[in-house]
Every structure is written in structure tokens, then in C-alpha cells.
Design a protein around this motif. Structure first.
Motif, mmCIF file in Angstrom:
data_model
loop_
_atom_site.group_PDB
_atom_site.id
_atom_site.type_symbol
_atom_site.label_atom_id
_atom_site.label_comp_id
_atom_site.label_asym_id
_atom_site.label_seq_id
_atom_site.Cartn_x
_atom_site.Cartn_y
_atom_site.Cartn_z
ATOM 1 N N GLN A 1 0.825 -1.206 0.000
ATOM 2 C CA GLN A 1 0.000 0.000 0.000
ATOM 3 C C GLN A 1 0.857 1.254 0.000
ATOM 4 O OE1 GLN A 1 -2.483 -0.529 3.430
ATOM 5 N NE2 GLN A 1 -3.810 -2.028 2.422
ATOM 6 N N ALA A 2 1.950 1.233 0.765
ATOM 7 C CA ALA A 2 2.860 2.380 0.796
ATOM 8 C C ALA A 2 3.522 2.581 -0.570
ATOM 9 C CB ALA A 2 3.915 2.185 1.878
ATOM 10 N N LEU A 3 3.897 1.491 -1.213
ATOM 11 C CA LEU A 3 4.508 1.586 -2.538
ATOM 12 C C LEU A 3 3.515 2.134 -3.554
ATOM 13 C CD1 LEU A 3 6.906 1.057 -4.399
ATOM 14 C CD2 LEU A 3 6.068 -1.281 -4.675
ATOM 15 N N GLU A 4 2.276 1.696 -3.468
ATOM 16 C CA GLU A 4 1.242 2.197 -4.378
ATOM 17 C C GLU A 4 1.031 3.698 -4.178
ATOM 18 O OE1 GLU A 4 -3.453 1.370 -5.448
ATOM 19 O OE2 GLU A 4 -2.392 0.019 -4.119
ATOM 20 N N LYS A 5 1.026 4.135 -2.919
ATOM 21 C CA LYS A 5 0.873 5.562 -2.621
ATOM 22 C C LYS A 5 2.056 6.356 -3.163
ATOM 23 C CE LYS A 5 0.065 8.654 1.277
ATOM 24 N NZ LYS A 5 -0.089 8.746 2.729
ATOM 25 N N LEU A 6 3.259 5.815 -3.015
ATOM 26 C CA LEU A 6 4.457 6.476 -3.524
ATOM 27 C C LEU A 6 4.418 6.588 -5.046
ATOM 28 C CD1 LEU A 6 7.276 7.641 -2.863
ATOM 29 C CD2 LEU A 6 8.162 5.324 -3.106
ATOM 30 N N MET A 7 3.977 5.541 -5.706
ATOM 31 C CA MET A 7 3.896 5.568 -7.172
ATOM 32 C C MET A 7 2.846 6.567 -7.642
ATOM 33 S SD MET A 7 4.370 1.513 -7.967
ATOM 34 C CE MET A 7 4.088 1.664 -9.715
ATOM 35 N N ASP A 8 1.724 6.665 -6.916
ATOM 36 C CA ASP A 8 0.706 7.649 -7.267
ATOM 37 C C ASP A 8 1.256 9.062 -7.104
ATOM 38 O OD1 ASP A 8 -1.127 5.689 -7.883
ATOM 39 O OD2 ASP A 8 -2.163 5.793 -5.938
ATOM 40 N N SER A 9 2.047 9.260 -6.049
ATOM 41 C CA SER A 9 2.653 10.564 -5.807
ATOM 42 C C SER A 9 3.613 10.929 -6.938
ATOM 43 C CB SER A 9 3.387 10.549 -4.474
ATOM 44 O OG SER A 9 4.120 11.730 -4.299
ATOM 45 N N ALA A 10 4.410 9.970 -7.381
ATOM 46 C CA ALA A 10 5.354 10.218 -8.475
ATOM 47 C C ALA A 10 4.613 10.550 -9.763
ATOM 48 C CB ALA A 10 6.260 9.011 -8.676
ATOM 49 N N GLU A 11 3.496 9.864 -10.004
ATOM 50 C CA GLU A 11 2.695 10.137 -11.203
ATOM 51 C C GLU A 11 2.131 11.553 -11.145
ATOM 52 O OE1 GLU A 11 1.078 9.629 -14.867
ATOM 53 O OE2 GLU A 11 2.382 8.207 -13.840
ATOM 54 N N LEU A 12 1.695 11.987 -9.975
ATOM 55 C CA LEU A 12 1.162 13.334 -9.812
ATOM 56 C C LEU A 12 2.247 14.369 -10.086
ATOM 57 C CD1 LEU A 12 -1.149 15.217 -8.943
ATOM 58 C CD2 LEU A 12 -0.311 14.977 -6.600
ATOM 59 N N LYS A 13 3.456 14.144 -9.575
ATOM 60 C CA LYS A 13 4.551 15.089 -9.805
ATOM 61 C C LYS A 13 4.922 15.146 -11.287
ATOM 62 C CE LYS A 13 6.529 14.948 -5.218
ATOM 63 N NZ LYS A 13 7.683 14.646 -4.398
ATOM 64 N N ARG A 14 4.892 14.000 -11.959
ATOM 65 C CA ARG A 14 5.201 13.985 -13.383
ATOM 66 C C ARG A 14 4.148 14.753 -14.167
ATOM 67 N NH1 ARG A 14 6.133 8.360 -16.280
ATOM 68 N NH2 ARG A 14 4.713 7.916 -14.594
#
Length: 66
Positions: free
Chosen positions: A36-49
Motif C-alpha cells: 500500500q505504501a509503494l502504491e501511494k508512492l507511485m501515485d505521488s510520483a505520477e502526480l509530480k510527473r
């Protein structure tokens, strides 16, 4: 083998199995939380991109004056 020692051996095997199952459940819970933490981190990276794609001029350079 005597009945009391056989009974103790079976009881100890049951306790060992319960401990193993408890450890496995904790490991599975931890893996789930990490996922779940990894999924949240990946969503955050997608938002920054996405933000960078909308405003590519921001964050590309740093002004430094002495």
C-alpha cells in the motif's frame, strides 16, 4: 512411547504450528502495508510527473546569488 510423553509432544507440535501461523500472518500483514505504501508512492510520483508536464519551466533551475 508412554501416553504422557506422547501427549506432551503432540501439544508442543500444536503450539509450534500456532506460532508459525501467527508469524506468517504478521509477515503477510507487513507485506500488505508495504504494498500500500509503494502504491501511494507511485501515485505521488505520477502526480509530480503530471504537474511537471503542465508547467515544465518550474523547478528546472536554481538561482544562486552570493
Amino acid at each position: 512411547m508412554e501416553i504422557p510423553s506422547l501427549s506432551m509432544a503432540i501439544s508442543q507440535a500444536g503450539v509450534n504450528q500456532q506460532a508459525s501461523i501467527a508469524m506468517m500472518q504478521k509477515s503477510m500483514d507487513q507485506a500488505s502495508h508495504q504494498g500500500q505504501a509503494l502504491e501511494k508512492l507511485m501515485d505521488s510520483a505520477e502526480l509530480k510527473r503530471t504537474e511537471h508536464a503542465l508547467q515544465p519551466h518550474l523547478g528546472g533551475s536554481v538561482d544562486v546569488s552570493v
